[in-house]
Design an enzyme around this catalytic site. Structure first.
Site, PDB file in Angstrom:
ATOM      1  N   LYS A  20       0.844  -1.203   0.000  1.00 11.04           N
ATOM      2  CA  LYS A  20       0.000   0.000   0.000  1.00 11.04           C
ATOM      3  C   LYS A  20       0.882   1.256   0.000  1.00 11.04           C
ATOM      4  O   LYS A  20       2.104   1.167   0.173  1.00 11.04           O
ATOM      5  CB  LYS A  20      -0.926  -0.062   1.221  1.00 11.04           C
ATOM      6  CG  LYS A  20      -1.907  -1.245   1.179  1.00 11.04           C
ATOM      7  CD  LYS A  20      -2.788  -1.273   2.418  1.00 11.04           C
ATOM      8  CE  LYS A  20      -3.805  -2.401   2.366  1.00 11.04           C
ATOM      9  NZ  LYS A  20      -4.717  -2.357   3.552  1.00 11.04           N
ATOM     10  N   TYR A  60     -12.362  -2.941  -3.264  1.00 12.87           N
ATOM     11  CA  TYR A  60     -12.942  -2.984  -1.913  1.00 12.87           C
ATOM     12  C   TYR A  60     -14.474  -2.953  -1.971  1.00 12.87           C
ATOM     13  O   TYR A  60     -15.103  -2.316  -1.126  1.00 12.87           O
ATOM     14  CB  TYR A  60     -12.406  -1.814  -1.089  1.00 12.87           C
ATOM     15  CG  TYR A  60     -10.972  -1.986  -0.607  1.00 12.87           C
ATOM     16  CD1 TYR A  60     -10.582  -3.105   0.140  1.00 12.87           C
ATOM     17  CD2 TYR A  60     -10.002  -1.021  -0.868  1.00 12.87           C
ATOM     18  CE1 TYR A  60      -9.275  -3.263   0.598  1.00 12.87           C
ATOM     19  CE2 TYR A  60      -8.687  -1.168  -0.404  1.00 12.87           C
ATOM     20  CZ  TYR A  60      -8.337  -2.286   0.326  1.00 12.87           C
ATOM     21  OH  TYR A  60      -7.049  -2.439   0.788  1.00 12.87           O
ATOM     22  N   PHE A  68     -15.565   3.618   7.712  1.00 17.28           N
ATOM     23  CA  PHE A  68     -14.161   3.979   7.472  1.00 17.28           C
ATOM     24  C   PHE A  68     -13.807   4.031   5.986  1.00 17.28           C
ATOM     25  O   PHE A  68     -12.674   4.391   5.636  1.00 17.28           O
ATOM     26  CB  PHE A  68     -13.204   3.024   8.211  1.00 17.28           C
ATOM     27  CG  PHE A  68     -13.278   1.584   7.759  1.00 17.28           C
ATOM     28  CD1 PHE A  68     -12.640   1.147   6.600  1.00 17.28           C
ATOM     29  CD2 PHE A  68     -13.989   0.643   8.502  1.00 17.28           C
ATOM     30  CE1 PHE A  68     -12.696  -0.172   6.183  1.00 17.28           C
ATOM     31  CE2 PHE A  68     -14.072  -0.688   8.091  1.00 17.28           C
ATOM     32  CZ  PHE A  68     -13.416  -1.095   6.935  1.00 17.28           C
ATOM     33  N   ARG A  96      -1.918 -14.799   3.787  1.00 15.48           N
ATOM     34  CA  ARG A  96      -2.638 -14.130   4.884  1.00 15.48           C
ATOM     35  C   ARG A  96      -1.914 -14.343   6.215  1.00 15.48           C
ATOM     36  O   ARG A  96      -1.833 -13.427   7.031  1.00 15.48           O
ATOM     37  CB  ARG A  96      -4.069 -14.653   4.981  1.00 15.48           C
ATOM     38  CG  ARG A  96      -4.971 -14.265   3.832  1.00 15.48           C
ATOM     39  CD  ARG A  96      -5.366 -12.807   3.838  1.00 15.48           C
ATOM     40  NE  ARG A  96      -6.297 -12.470   4.897  1.00 15.48           N
ATOM     41  CZ  ARG A  96      -6.992 -11.335   4.950  1.00 15.48           C
ATOM     42  NH1 ARG A  96      -6.851 -10.421   3.985  1.00 15.48           N
ATOM     43  NH2 ARG A  96      -7.801 -11.090   5.938  1.00 15.48           N
ATOM     44  N   THR A 102      -5.613  -8.017  10.316  1.00 15.04           N
ATOM     45  CA  THR A 102      -5.950  -6.724   9.722  1.00 15.04           C
ATOM     46  C   THR A 102      -5.443  -5.573  10.598  1.00 15.04           C
ATOM     47  O   THR A 102      -4.873  -4.608  10.098  1.00 15.04           O
ATOM     48  CB  THR A 102      -7.481  -6.617   9.530  1.00 15.04           C
ATOM     49  OG1 THR A 102      -7.893  -7.688   8.669  1.00 15.04           O
ATOM     50  CG2 THR A 102      -7.877  -5.288   8.910  1.00 15.04           C
ATOM     51  N   ARG A 113       2.718  -7.322   8.930  1.00 17.63           N
ATOM     52  CA  ARG A 113       2.108  -6.227   9.696  1.00 17.63           C
ATOM     53  C   ARG A 113       2.639  -6.182  11.129  1.00 17.63           C
ATOM     54  O   ARG A 113       2.793  -5.108  11.711  1.00 17.63           O
ATOM     55  CB  ARG A 113       0.592  -6.350   9.667  1.00 17.63           C
ATOM     56  CG  ARG A 113      -0.003  -6.009   8.281  1.00 17.63           C
ATOM     57  CD  ARG A 113      -1.450  -6.422   8.193  1.00 17.63           C
ATOM     58  NE  ARG A 113      -2.098  -6.014   6.945  1.00 17.63           N
ATOM     59  CZ  ARG A 113      -3.273  -6.487   6.541  1.00 17.63           C
ATOM     60  NH1 ARG A 113      -3.917  -7.390   7.266  1.00 17.63           N
ATOM     61  NH2 ARG A 113      -3.805  -6.078   5.408  1.00 17.63           N
ATOM     62  N   ASN A 123      -1.739  -0.091   7.344  1.00 17.11           N
ATOM     63  CA  ASN A 123      -1.235  -1.453   7.597  1.00 17.11           C
ATOM     64  C   ASN A 123      -0.422  -2.048   6.441  1.00 17.11           C
ATOM     65  O   ASN A 123      -0.291  -3.250   6.314  1.00 17.11           O
ATOM     66  CB  ASN A 123      -2.372  -2.366   8.062  1.00 17.11           C
ATOM     67  CG  ASN A 123      -3.474  -2.534   7.035  1.00 17.11           C
ATOM     68  OD1 ASN A 123      -3.421  -1.953   5.949  1.00 17.11           O
ATOM     69  ND2 ASN A 123      -4.464  -3.346   7.355  1.00 17.11           N
ATOM     70  N   HIS A 126      -1.689  -5.439   1.365  1.00 17.05           N
ATOM     71  CA  HIS A 126      -2.928  -6.179   1.119  1.00 17.05           C
ATOM     72  C   HIS A 126      -2.609  -7.605   0.702  1.00 17.05           C
ATOM     73  O   HIS A 126      -1.630  -7.848   0.009  1.00 17.05           O
ATOM     74  CB  HIS A 126      -3.725  -5.505  -0.011  1.00 17.05           C
ATOM     75  CG  HIS A 126      -4.851  -6.363  -0.516  1.00 17.05           C
ATOM     76  ND1 HIS A 126      -6.070  -6.429   0.117  1.00 17.05           N
ATOM     77  CD2 HIS A 126      -4.917  -7.238  -1.558  1.00 17.05           C
ATOM     78  CE1 HIS A 126      -6.846  -7.296  -0.538  1.00 17.05           C
ATOM     79  NE2 HIS A 126      -6.174  -7.806  -1.553  1.00 17.05           N
ATOM     80  N   GLU A 137      -9.469 -10.219  -7.861  1.00 16.73           N
ATOM     81  CA  GLU A 137      -8.570  -9.076  -7.701  1.00 16.73           C
ATOM     82  C   GLU A 137      -7.472  -9.075  -8.768  1.00 16.73           C
ATOM     83  O   GLU A 137      -7.131  -8.014  -9.312  1.00 16.73           O
ATOM     84  CB  GLU A 137      -7.960  -9.100  -6.287  1.00 16.73           C
ATOM     85  CG  GLU A 137      -9.009  -8.824  -5.205  1.00 16.73           C
ATOM     86  CD  GLU A 137      -8.536  -9.139  -3.793  1.00 16.73           C
ATOM     87  OE1 GLU A 137      -7.360  -9.552  -3.614  1.00 16.73           O
ATOM     88  OE2 GLU A 137      -9.348  -8.980  -2.856  1.00 16.73           O
TER      89      GLU A 137
HETATM   90  P1  GDP Z   1      -7.655  -7.060   5.251  1.00 15.74           P
HETATM   91  O1  GDP Z   1      -8.227  -8.097   4.332  1.00 15.74           O
HETATM   92  O2  GDP Z   1      -6.882  -7.655   6.395  1.00 15.74           O
HETATM   93  O3  GDP Z   1      -6.833  -6.015   4.530  1.00 15.74           O
HETATM   94  O4  GDP Z   1      -8.885  -6.303   5.947  1.00 15.74           O
HETATM   95  P2  GDP Z   1     -10.321  -5.875   5.349  1.00 15.74           P
HETATM   96  O5  GDP Z   1     -10.556  -6.491   4.023  1.00 15.74           O
HETATM   97  O6  GDP Z   1     -11.317  -6.113   6.430  1.00 15.74           O
HETATM   98  O7  GDP Z   1     -10.167  -4.300   5.192  1.00 15.74           O
HETATM   99  C1  GDP Z   1      -9.440  -3.759   4.122  1.00 15.74           C
HETATM  100  C2  GDP Z   1      -8.582  -2.644   4.630  1.00 15.74           C
HETATM  101  O8  GDP Z   1      -9.417  -1.590   5.115  1.00 15.74           O
HETATM  102  C3  GDP Z   1      -7.673  -2.982   5.808  1.00 15.74           C
HETATM  103  O9  GDP Z   1      -6.480  -3.604   5.439  1.00 15.74           O
HETATM  104  C4  GDP Z   1      -7.427  -1.608   6.397  1.00 15.74           C
HETATM  105  O10 GDP Z   1      -6.430  -0.886   5.660  1.00 15.74           O
HETATM  106  C5  GDP Z   1      -8.768  -0.940   6.188  1.00 15.74           C
HETATM  107  N1  GDP Z   1      -9.604  -1.059   7.381  1.00 15.74           N
HETATM  108  C6  GDP Z   1     -10.281  -2.154   7.815  1.00 15.74           C
HETATM  109  N2  GDP Z   1     -10.916  -1.904   8.970  1.00 15.74           N
HETATM  110  C7  GDP Z   1     -10.652  -0.612   9.265  1.00 15.74           C
HETATM  111  C8  GDP Z   1     -11.035   0.260  10.332  1.00 15.74           C
HETATM  112  O11 GDP Z   1     -11.754  -0.125  11.260  1.00 15.74           O
HETATM  113  N3  GDP Z   1     -10.547   1.544  10.288  1.00 15.74           N
HETATM  114  C9  GDP Z   1      -9.742   1.986   9.276  1.00 15.74           C
HETATM  115  N4  GDP Z   1      -9.309   3.253   9.303  1.00 15.74           N
HETATM  116  N5  GDP Z   1      -9.370   1.196   8.264  1.00 15.74           N
HETATM  117  C10 GDP Z   1      -9.811  -0.079   8.253  1.00 15.74           C
HETATM  118 MG    MG Z   2      -9.646  -7.945   2.847  1.00 24.70          MG
END
Ligand code: GDP
Ligand code: MG
Length: 160
Positions: A20, A60, A68, A96, A102, A113, A123, A126, A137
Protein backbone atom coordinates in the site's frame (compact mmCIF):
# COMPACT_ATOMS: atom_id res chain seq x y z
CA UNK A 1 7.19 -39.03 -11.84
CA UNK A 2 9.00 -36.21 -10.01
CA UNK A 3 8.38 -33.97 -12.97
CA UNK A 4 4.65 -34.74 -12.95
CA UNK A 5 4.31 -34.10 -9.23
CA UNK A 6 5.95 -30.67 -9.23
CA UNK A 7 3.35 -29.62 -11.77
CA UNK A 8 0.52 -31.01 -9.62
CA UNK A 9 -2.81 -29.18 -9.68
CA UNK A 10 -3.01 -26.84 -6.70
CA UNK A 11 0.62 -25.77 -6.90
CA UNK A 12 -0.57 -23.04 -9.27
CA UNK A 13 -2.81 -21.24 -6.77
CA UNK A 14 -2.43 -17.47 -7.09
CA UNK A 15 -2.88 -14.53 -4.76
CA UNK A 16 -2.95 -10.76 -5.15
CA UNK A 17 -0.48 -8.97 -2.87
CA UNK A 18 -0.22 -5.18 -2.87
CA UNK A 19 2.19 -2.97 -0.98
CA UNK A 20 0.00 0.00 0.00
CA UNK A 21 1.09 3.66 -0.31
CA UNK A 22 2.62 3.75 3.21
CA UNK A 23 4.66 0.61 2.50
CA UNK A 24 5.98 2.11 -0.73
CA UNK A 25 6.77 5.47 0.94
CA UNK A 26 8.55 3.74 3.83
CA UNK A 27 10.76 1.68 1.52
CA UNK A 28 9.30 -1.69 2.48
CA UNK A 29 8.63 -3.03 -1.04
CA UNK A 30 11.87 -5.04 -1.03
CA UNK A 31 11.24 -6.55 2.41
CA UNK A 32 7.77 -7.71 1.41
CA UNK A 33 8.88 -9.14 -1.95
CA UNK A 34 11.78 -10.84 -0.15
CA UNK A 35 9.50 -12.67 2.26
CA UNK A 36 7.42 -14.20 -0.54
CA UNK A 37 10.56 -15.07 -2.53
CA UNK A 38 12.25 -16.67 0.46
CA UNK A 39 9.19 -18.75 1.25
CA UNK A 40 9.44 -20.21 -2.25
CA UNK A 41 6.51 -18.53 -3.94
CA UNK A 42 6.79 -17.56 -7.58
CA UNK A 43 6.41 -14.00 -8.83
CA UNK A 44 4.03 -13.92 -11.81
CA UNK A 45 3.40 -10.18 -12.17
CA UNK A 46 4.67 -6.94 -10.63
CA UNK A 47 4.07 -3.25 -11.22
CA UNK A 48 4.18 0.11 -9.47
CA UNK A 49 1.03 2.08 -10.16
CA UNK A 50 -1.21 4.90 -8.99
CA UNK A 51 -4.63 3.34 -8.36
CA UNK A 52 -7.79 5.23 -9.37
CA UNK A 53 -10.85 5.68 -7.20
CA UNK A 54 -12.90 3.56 -9.61
CA UNK A 55 -10.47 0.64 -9.32
CA UNK A 56 -10.36 0.91 -5.52
CA UNK A 57 -14.16 0.92 -5.33
CA UNK A 58 -14.17 -2.37 -7.25
CA UNK A 59 -11.30 -3.85 -5.26
CA UNK A 60 -12.94 -2.98 -1.91
CA UNK A 61 -16.53 -3.54 -3.14
CA UNK A 62 -17.49 -5.30 0.11
CA UNK A 63 -16.37 -2.32 2.22
CA UNK A 64 -17.90 0.68 0.40
CA UNK A 65 -20.72 0.97 2.96
CA UNK A 66 -18.38 0.92 5.98
CA UNK A 67 -17.94 4.12 7.99
CA UNK A 68 -14.16 3.98 7.47
CA UNK A 69 -14.42 3.61 3.68
CA UNK A 70 -13.79 7.33 2.85
CA UNK A 71 -10.61 7.20 4.95
CA UNK A 72 -9.58 3.93 3.32
CA UNK A 73 -10.09 5.51 -0.10
CA UNK A 74 -8.04 8.58 0.81
CA UNK A 75 -5.27 6.34 2.20
CA UNK A 76 -5.14 4.12 -0.89
CA UNK A 77 -5.15 7.13 -3.24
CA UNK A 78 -2.31 8.86 -1.35
CA UNK A 79 0.50 7.49 -3.54
CA UNK A 80 1.70 4.63 -5.70
CA UNK A 81 1.13 1.01 -4.73
CA UNK A 82 3.15 -2.04 -5.74
CA UNK A 83 0.82 -4.66 -7.24
CA UNK A 84 1.96 -8.29 -7.36
CA UNK A 85 0.75 -11.75 -8.21
CA UNK A 86 2.39 -14.65 -6.34
CA UNK A 87 1.83 -18.32 -7.14
CA UNK A 88 2.27 -21.57 -5.26
CA UNK A 89 0.65 -24.24 -3.13
CA UNK A 90 -1.65 -22.68 -0.53
CA UNK A 91 -0.40 -19.18 -1.30
CA UNK A 92 -3.71 -17.46 -0.44
CA UNK A 93 -3.94 -18.79 3.13
CA UNK A 94 -0.18 -18.74 3.71
CA UNK A 95 -0.01 -15.20 2.34
CA UNK A 96 -2.64 -14.13 4.88
CA UNK A 97 -0.61 -15.78 7.67
CA UNK A 98 2.53 -14.00 6.48
CA UNK A 99 0.59 -10.71 6.48
CA UNK A 100 -0.80 -11.06 10.02
CA UNK A 101 -4.12 -9.68 11.27
CA UNK A 102 -5.95 -6.72 9.72
CA UNK A 103 -5.14 -4.71 12.85
CA UNK A 104 -1.33 -4.63 13.16
CA UNK A 105 -1.60 -4.48 16.95
CA UNK A 106 -3.15 -7.96 16.83
CA UNK A 107 -0.45 -9.21 14.43
CA UNK A 108 2.26 -11.43 15.86
CA UNK A 109 5.90 -10.38 15.53
CA UNK A 110 7.31 -12.24 12.55
CA UNK A 111 4.38 -11.30 10.35
CA UNK A 112 4.60 -8.43 7.85
CA UNK A 113 2.11 -6.23 9.70
CA UNK A 114 3.44 -7.42 13.07
CA UNK A 115 6.95 -6.34 12.15
CA UNK A 116 6.43 -3.09 10.22
CA UNK A 117 3.31 -1.17 11.28
CA UNK A 118 0.99 -0.06 14.08
CA UNK A 119 -2.39 1.26 12.89
CA UNK A 120 -5.19 -0.53 10.98
CA UNK A 121 -5.51 2.52 8.73
CA UNK A 122 -1.80 2.29 7.78
CA UNK A 123 -1.23 -1.45 7.60
CA UNK A 124 1.19 -1.39 4.61
CA UNK A 125 0.12 -4.47 2.65
CA UNK A 126 -2.93 -6.18 1.12
CA UNK A 127 -3.41 -9.90 0.58
CA UNK A 128 -6.42 -11.72 -0.93
CA UNK A 129 -8.62 -13.53 1.61
CA UNK A 130 -9.85 -16.43 -0.57
CA UNK A 131 -8.94 -18.16 -3.82
CA UNK A 132 -12.09 -16.75 -5.41
CA UNK A 133 -11.30 -13.17 -4.33
CA UNK A 134 -7.68 -13.62 -5.42
CA UNK A 135 -8.75 -14.42 -8.98
CA UNK A 136 -11.23 -11.52 -8.95
CA UNK A 137 -8.57 -9.08 -7.70
CA UNK A 138 -5.90 -10.31 -10.13
CA UNK A 139 -8.39 -9.66 -12.94
CA UNK A 140 -8.96 -6.12 -11.68
CA UNK A 141 -5.32 -5.12 -11.26
CA UNK A 142 -3.59 -7.00 -14.09
CA UNK A 143 -4.23 -7.67 -17.75
CA UNK A 144 -3.53 -11.20 -19.00
CA UNK A 145 -0.37 -10.11 -20.89
CA UNK A 146 1.16 -8.69 -17.67
CA UNK A 147 1.25 -12.15 -16.05
CA UNK A 148 4.14 -14.33 -17.14
CA UNK A 149 4.35 -18.07 -17.40
CA UNK A 150 7.82 -19.33 -16.46
CA UNK A 151 9.43 -22.22 -14.59
CA UNK A 152 11.68 -21.32 -11.65
CA UNK A 153 14.81 -23.51 -11.50
CA UNK A 154 14.18 -24.26 -7.80
CA UNK A 155 10.70 -25.74 -8.27
CA UNK A 156 11.78 -29.41 -7.85
CA UNK A 157 13.47 -28.37 -4.58
CA UNK A 158 10.29 -26.80 -3.18
CA UNK A 159 7.63 -29.42 -3.84
CA UNK A 160 7.80 -33.12 -2.93
P1 GDP B 1 -7.66 -7.06 5.25
O1 GDP B 1 -8.23 -8.10 4.33
O2 GDP B 1 -6.88 -7.66 6.40
O3 GDP B 1 -6.83 -6.02 4.53
O4 GDP B 1 -8.89 -6.30 5.95
P2 GDP B 1 -10.32 -5.87 5.35
O5 GDP B 1 -10.56 -6.49 4.02
O6 GDP B 1 -11.32 -6.11 6.43
O7 GDP B 1 -10.17 -4.30 5.19
C1 GDP B 1 -9.44 -3.76 4.12
C2 GDP B 1 -8.58 -2.64 4.63
O8 GDP B 1 -9.42 -1.59 5.11
C3 GDP B 1 -7.67 -2.98 5.81
O9 GDP B 1 -6.48 -3.60 5.44
C4 GDP B 1 -7.43 -1.61 6.40
O10 GDP B 1 -6.43 -0.89 5.66
C5 GDP B 1 -8.77 -0.94 6.19
N1 GDP B 1 -9.60 -1.06 7.38
C6 GDP B 1 -10.28 -2.15 7.82
N2 GDP B 1 -10.92 -1.90 8.97
C7 GDP B 1 -10.65 -0.61 9.27
C8 GDP B 1 -11.03 0.26 10.33
O11 GDP B 1 -11.75 -0.12 11.26
N3 GDP B 1 -10.55 1.54 10.29
C9 GDP B 1 -9.74 1.99 9.28
N4 GDP B 1 -9.31 3.25 9.30
N5 GDP B 1 -9.37 1.20 8.26
C10 GDP B 1 -9.81 -0.08 8.25
MG1 MG C 1 -9.65 -7.94 2.85
Amino acid sequence: VARARVHMAGNDERTYIMVKPDGVQRGLVGQIIGRFEQRGYQLKGLKLMQPTEALLRQHYNELVTKAFFPRLLEYMLSGPVCAMVWEGKGVVATGRMMLGATNPQASAPGTIRGDYCIDVGKNICHGSDSVENAEREIGLWFSADELLSWTPHSRPWLYE
